[in-house]
Enzyme design. Structure first.
Site, PDB file in Angstrom:
ATOM      1  N   LYS A 207       0.928  -1.126  -0.027  1.00  0.00           N
ATOM      2  CA  LYS A 207       0.143   0.014   0.069  1.00  0.00           C
ATOM      3  C   LYS A 207       0.989   1.192  -0.085  1.00  0.00           C
ATOM      4  CE  LYS A 207       0.853   1.459   4.495  1.00  0.00           C
ATOM      5  NZ  LYS A 207       1.653   2.396   4.850  1.00  0.00           N
TER       6      LYS A 207
ATOM      7  N   ALA B 210       9.617  -0.582   4.814  1.00  0.00           N
ATOM      8  CA  ALA B 210       9.894   0.359   3.937  1.00  0.00           C
ATOM      9  C   ALA B 210       8.833   1.440   3.953  1.00  0.00           C
ATOM     10  CB  ALA B 210      10.034  -0.308   2.534  1.00  0.00           C
ATOM     11  N   GLY B 211       7.780   1.228   4.763  1.00  0.00           N
ATOM     12  CA  GLY B 211       6.478   2.035   4.816  1.00  0.00           C
ATOM     13  C   GLY B 211       5.465   1.636   3.867  1.00  0.00           C
TER      14      GLY B 211
ATOM     15  N   GLY C 110       4.039  -4.077   3.790  1.00  0.00           N
ATOM     16  CA  GLY C 110       4.805  -5.622   3.437  1.00  0.00           C
ATOM     17  C   GLY C 110       4.099  -6.748   4.525  1.00  0.00           C
TER      18      GLY C 110
ATOM     19  N   ASP D 122      -2.415  -1.787  10.326  1.00  0.00           N
ATOM     20  CA  ASP D 122      -2.484  -1.896   9.176  1.00  0.00           C
ATOM     21  C   ASP D 122      -3.216  -3.143   8.272  1.00  0.00           C
ATOM     22  OD1 ASP D 122      -1.520   0.715   8.714  1.00  0.00           O
ATOM     23  OD2 ASP D 122       0.455   0.007   8.190  1.00  0.00           O
TER      24      ASP D 122
END
Ligand code: ATP
Length: 289
Positions: A10, A97-98, A101, A136
């Site tokens: 995302k 990585a933001g 994942g 998330d």
């Protein structure tokens, strides 16, 4: 029996933090959308009552720390599943990585195990279970585009954003989300225009999507890692229409309409950064089949 599931990354088109709550979490308002950069999970039914994780990426744990393991464990406990599963994770999404994942792998495991173990749960039920794994995960269970509020677990669906290319570049550093939130001074932030972004998506205005992109965590990460600011500058210089850091970073993404400009930015960035991708937004929600 085997089930293959896709776990897309995302990006945050906007990310706002409203305040810090009594329970220690931050109250957020994030507009997220899934992109066509995905891990693949292969789930194999085991007669033995065990959960196995196979991953060939040295940054991804292959034990109970793996979020896909935690998803399987939760489902087993809650629904007294006596069968087991072997989960092979083919990692494409950069780690830490933001890009969510790990959360997306957990969400894909929930969707896939629902089928493999024949649990008959709805997306809403799977998303609710996902909140126990991470903030998330519920968004990643649904996919598509949504506004996430609360600590990120309350999801309201939005239409797909206007079609464009998303170019992503991840510098060779990992960022701890907890660390970024710890350093954030909520009273000092400049809030993005979330309502403006929702309107832009609903009316399908690419220009207004670009104008309303904003992330309150960006300044915090930029101060810690100046290389993120350099990548932002380069993306702008190569011609991206709008550039933003995703989540707590360090991945930077740029939006662009035209194929030729996408190629120019992609090739230009490859000289500075080893992990560069050019993908489309997925737009649509996942369906259970
Ligand atoms: P977010 O955007 O939700 O903050 P992220 O993209 O920054 O997430 P992840 O790639 O999810 O971060 O990884 C964060 C940490 O989670 C990793 O350092 C890793 O040790 C752990 N982890 C657990 N399960 C996984 C998984 N399936 N894939 C990647 N990392 C995982």
């Amino acid at each position: 029996m085997k089930v293959m599931v896709k776990a897309p990354a995302k990006i945050n088109l906007s990310l706002d933090v409203l305040h810090k709550r009594e329970d220690g979490y931050h109250e957020v308002e994030m507009i997220m959308t899934t992109i066509d950069l995905a891990d693949r999970l292969e789930l194999t039914l085991l007669d033995k009552d065990e959960i196995k994780i196979i991953s060939h990426n040295r940054f991804v744990p292959d034990d109970q720390r793996n979020l896909a393991y935690q998803a399987a464990h939760l489902l087993k406990e809650r629904y007294q599943v006596k069968k087991g599963v072997s989960i092979t994770i083919e990692k494409t999404i950069p780690v830490a990585a933001g890009l969510a994942g790990g959360s997306s792998d957990a969400a894909a495991a929930l969707r896939g195990l629902n089928k493999l173990w024949d649990l008959g749960l709805s997306l809403d039920e799977l998303a609710e279970i996902g909140t126990e794994i991470g903030s998330d995960v519920s968004f990643c269970v649904y996919g598509g585009t949504a506004i996430a509020t609360g600590r990120g677990e309350k999801i309201q669906e939005l239409p797909a954003p206007p079609t464009c290319w998303v170019i992503l570049a991840k510098p060779f550093i990992g960022v701890s989300t907890a660390d970024v939130y710890r350093r954030l001074d909520v009273k000092q932030v400049q809030h993005p225009n979330t309502a403006g972004m929702i309107e832009a998506i609903k009316t399908g205005s690419y220009d207004h999507v670009c104008l309303n992109m904003g992330n309150v965590l960006e300044d915090v990460t930029l101060k810690m890692h100046p290389e993120v600011a350099q990548i932002k500058d380069q993306m702008k210089r190569f011609g991206a229409d709008a550039v933003l850091m995703s989540g707590s970073g360090p991945t930077v993404f740029g939006l662009v309409h035209h194929d030729s400009r996408m190629h120019r930015i992609y090739n230009g960035l490859r000289g500075f950064c080893d992990q560069v991708f050019a993908v489309r937004m997925l737009g649509e929600r996942h369906r259970l089949d």
